[in-house]
Design a protein around this motif. Sequence first.
Motif, PDB file in Angstrom:
ATOM      1  N   CYS A  98      12.094 -21.757  54.809  1.00 15.35           N
ATOM      2  CA  CYS A  98      11.171 -22.369  53.856  1.00 15.35           C
ATOM      3  C   CYS A  98      10.169 -21.338  53.340  1.00 15.35           C
ATOM      4  N   GLY A  99       9.985 -21.362  52.022  1.00 13.84           N
ATOM      5  CA  GLY A  99       9.075 -20.433  51.388  1.00 13.84           C
ATOM      6  C   GLY A  99       9.722 -19.121  50.993  1.00 13.84           C
ATOM      7  N   LYS A 100      11.002 -18.968  51.273  1.00 12.89           N
ATOM      8  CA  LYS A 100      11.699 -17.719  50.957  1.00 12.89           C
ATOM      9  C   LYS A 100      12.747 -17.956  49.878  1.00 12.89           C
ATOM     10  N   SER A 101      13.080 -16.886  49.170  1.00 12.46           N
ATOM     11  CA  SER A 101      14.097 -16.915  48.119  1.00 12.46           C
ATOM     12  C   SER A 101      15.130 -15.842  48.415  1.00 12.46           C
ATOM     13  N   PHE A 102      16.384 -16.120  47.975  1.00 14.94           N
ATOM     14  CA  PHE A 102      17.491 -15.217  48.274  1.00 14.94           C
ATOM     15  C   PHE A 102      18.395 -15.068  47.056  1.00 14.94           C
ATOM     16  N   ARG A 103      18.830 -13.852  46.815  1.00 10.99           N
ATOM     17  CA  ARG A 103      19.719 -13.547  45.704  1.00 10.99           C
ATOM     18  C   ARG A 103      21.159 -13.863  46.103  1.00 10.99           C
ATOM     19  N   GLY A 104      21.903 -14.365  45.119  1.00 12.78           N
ATOM     20  CA  GLY A 104      23.297 -14.689  45.353  1.00 12.78           C
ATOM     21  C   GLY A 104      24.207 -14.030  44.339  1.00 12.78           C
ATOM     22  N   THR A 105      25.491 -14.104  44.627  1.00 16.55           N
ATOM     23  CA  THR A 105      26.512 -13.592  43.713  1.00 16.55           C
ATOM     24  C   THR A 105      27.642 -14.605  43.611  1.00 16.55           C
ATOM     25  N   VAL A 106      28.265 -14.639  42.440  1.00 13.86           N
ATOM     26  CA  VAL A 106      29.437 -15.484  42.250  1.00 13.86           C
ATOM     27  C   VAL A 106      30.601 -14.818  42.976  1.00 13.86           C
ATOM     28  N   VAL A 107      31.196 -15.546  43.905  1.00  9.26           N
ATOM     29  CA  VAL A 107      32.350 -15.046  44.645  1.00  9.26           C
ATOM     30  C   VAL A 107      33.645 -15.549  44.000  1.00  9.26           C
ATOM     31  N   HIS A 108      33.597 -16.796  43.508  1.00  6.71           N
ATOM     32  CA  HIS A 108      34.758 -17.376  42.830  1.00  6.71           C
ATOM     33  C   HIS A 108      34.281 -18.197  41.647  1.00  6.71           C
ATOM     34  N   PRO A 109      34.875 -18.040  40.507  1.00  4.46           N
ATOM     35  CA  PRO A 109      36.013 -17.180  40.204  1.00  4.46           C
ATOM     36  C   PRO A 109      35.564 -15.720  40.102  1.00  4.46           C
ATOM     37  N   ALA A 110      36.400 -14.852  40.607  1.00  6.40           N
ATOM     38  CA  ALA A 110      36.076 -13.430  40.667  1.00  6.40           C
ATOM     39  C   ALA A 110      36.363 -12.704  39.359  1.00  6.40           C
ATOM     40  N   ASP A 111      36.998 -13.378  38.419  1.00  9.49           N
ATOM     41  CA  ASP A 111      37.393 -12.714  37.179  1.00  9.49           C
ATOM     42  C   ASP A 111      36.289 -12.668  36.123  1.00  9.49           C
ATOM     43  N   GLY A 112      35.088 -13.172  36.457  1.00  6.15           N
ATOM     44  CA  GLY A 112      33.970 -13.116  35.531  1.00  6.15           C
ATOM     45  C   GLY A 112      33.987 -14.195  34.460  1.00  6.15           C
ATOM     46  N   THR A 113      34.883 -15.179  34.579  1.00  8.36           N
ATOM     47  CA  THR A 113      34.979 -16.227  33.554  1.00  8.36           C
ATOM     48  C   THR A 113      33.993 -17.362  33.766  1.00  8.36           C
ATOM     49  N   ASP A 114      33.365 -17.452  34.906  1.00  2.55           N
ATOM     50  CA  ASP A 114      32.410 -18.530  35.166  1.00  2.55           C
ATOM     51  C   ASP A 114      31.149 -18.314  34.338  1.00  2.55           C
ATOM     52  N   PRO A 115      30.565 -19.390  33.802  1.00  2.00           N
ATOM     53  CA  PRO A 115      29.330 -19.239  33.013  1.00  2.00           C
ATOM     54  C   PRO A 115      28.181 -18.609  33.791  1.00  2.00           C
ATOM     55  N   PHE A 116      28.223 -18.653  35.118  1.00  2.00           N
ATOM     56  CA  PHE A 116      27.167 -18.055  35.936  1.00  2.00           C
ATOM     57  C   PHE A 116      27.392 -16.556  36.174  1.00  2.00           C
ATOM     58  N   ALA A 117      28.593 -16.068  35.895  1.00  2.00           N
ATOM     59  CA  ALA A 117      28.927 -14.664  36.168  1.00  2.00           C
ATOM     60  C   ALA A 117      27.979 -13.743  35.400  1.00  2.00           C
ATOM     61  N   GLY A 118      27.506 -12.720  36.079  1.00  2.00           N
ATOM     62  CA  GLY A 118      26.635 -11.732  35.463  1.00  2.00           C
ATOM     63  C   GLY A 118      25.183 -12.158  35.352  1.00  2.00           C
ATOM     64  N   LYS A 119      24.862 -13.380  35.756  1.00  2.00           N
ATOM     65  CA  LYS A 119      23.476 -13.848  35.714  1.00  2.00           C
ATOM     66  C   LYS A 119      22.870 -13.784  37.113  1.00  2.00           C
ATOM     67  N   ALA A 120      21.558 -13.644  37.158  1.00  2.00           N
ATOM     68  CA  ALA A 120      20.865 -13.615  38.447  1.00  2.00           C
ATOM     69  C   ALA A 120      20.912 -15.010  39.066  1.00  2.00           C
ATOM     70  N   LEU A 121      21.456 -15.115  40.258  1.00  2.00           N
ATOM     71  CA  LEU A 121      21.490 -16.366  41.012  1.00  2.00           C
ATOM     72  C   LEU A 121      20.462 -16.251  42.132  1.00  2.00           C
ATOM     73  N   VAL A 122      19.569 -17.243  42.218  1.00  2.00           N
ATOM     74  CA  VAL A 122      18.553 -17.214  43.276  1.00  2.00           C
ATOM     75  C   VAL A 122      18.380 -18.621  43.824  1.00  2.00           C
ATOM     76  N   MET A 123      18.414 -18.736  45.147  1.00  2.00           N
ATOM     77  CA  MET A 123      18.079 -19.998  45.808  1.00  2.00           C
ATOM     78  C   MET A 123      16.684 -19.845  46.406  1.00  2.00           C
ATOM     79  N   HIS A 124      15.860 -20.861  46.188  1.00  2.00           N
ATOM     80  CA  HIS A 124      14.478 -20.858  46.663  1.00  2.00           C
ATOM     81  C   HIS A 124      14.335 -22.007  47.656  1.00  2.00           C
TER      82      HIS A 124
END
Length: 185
Positions: free
Chosen positions: A41-67
């Motif tokens: 609680c109170g912390k944030s963590f960076r994430g990466t798209v693991v699947h799909p790995a081909d970069g076709t997901d709309p989230f690919a290449g964007k900063a993913l952060v869970m707070h």
Amino acid sequence: MKKTILSLMLMLLLLLAGCTTPPSTQSHSPQSFYNSLAVLCGKSFRGTVVHPADGTDPFAGKALVMHVQTCSDTTLRVPFTVGEDKSRTWLIRKTPEGLQLKHDHRHEDGTPDEITMYGGISTAPAESLTHSFPADAHTAQLLPAAATNEWTLAISPDGSTFSYILKRDNQLRFQADFDLTKPLE
């Protein structure tokens, strides 16, 4: 007298040491899964798209952060940002039926999105660090195409990674992994 007190203190310390269980051998229940998230609680963590790995997901290449933002005895609120989009929050609740995952989607002004509060109840055994949430009846009614969705939240056994996984029709559609060893400043 000093020797007796010292001996008693030493025996008490040995007795207390024998009452603890090393963390690696403790069993994990929904309570400990929940607590494993709550201690973040109170912390944030960076994430990466693991699947799909081909970069076709709309989230690919964007900063993913869970707070891991708001934590109580019964509810965790975990906003999940994708680039500048702050519309998503995972709600993890303790219910009499088990852990519940809901996706709370909001507009920029804070009003609920038309499609919000979908998810389900965990089917995982109590000792699991992986909890799957098949779509509930509300989800099936709100999003008929998502009636077969199953979301999975998982903490790696060593506690270093948090995974968010989505399957539909038992096929992997999306996975993001978050590095819990490197909280963001």
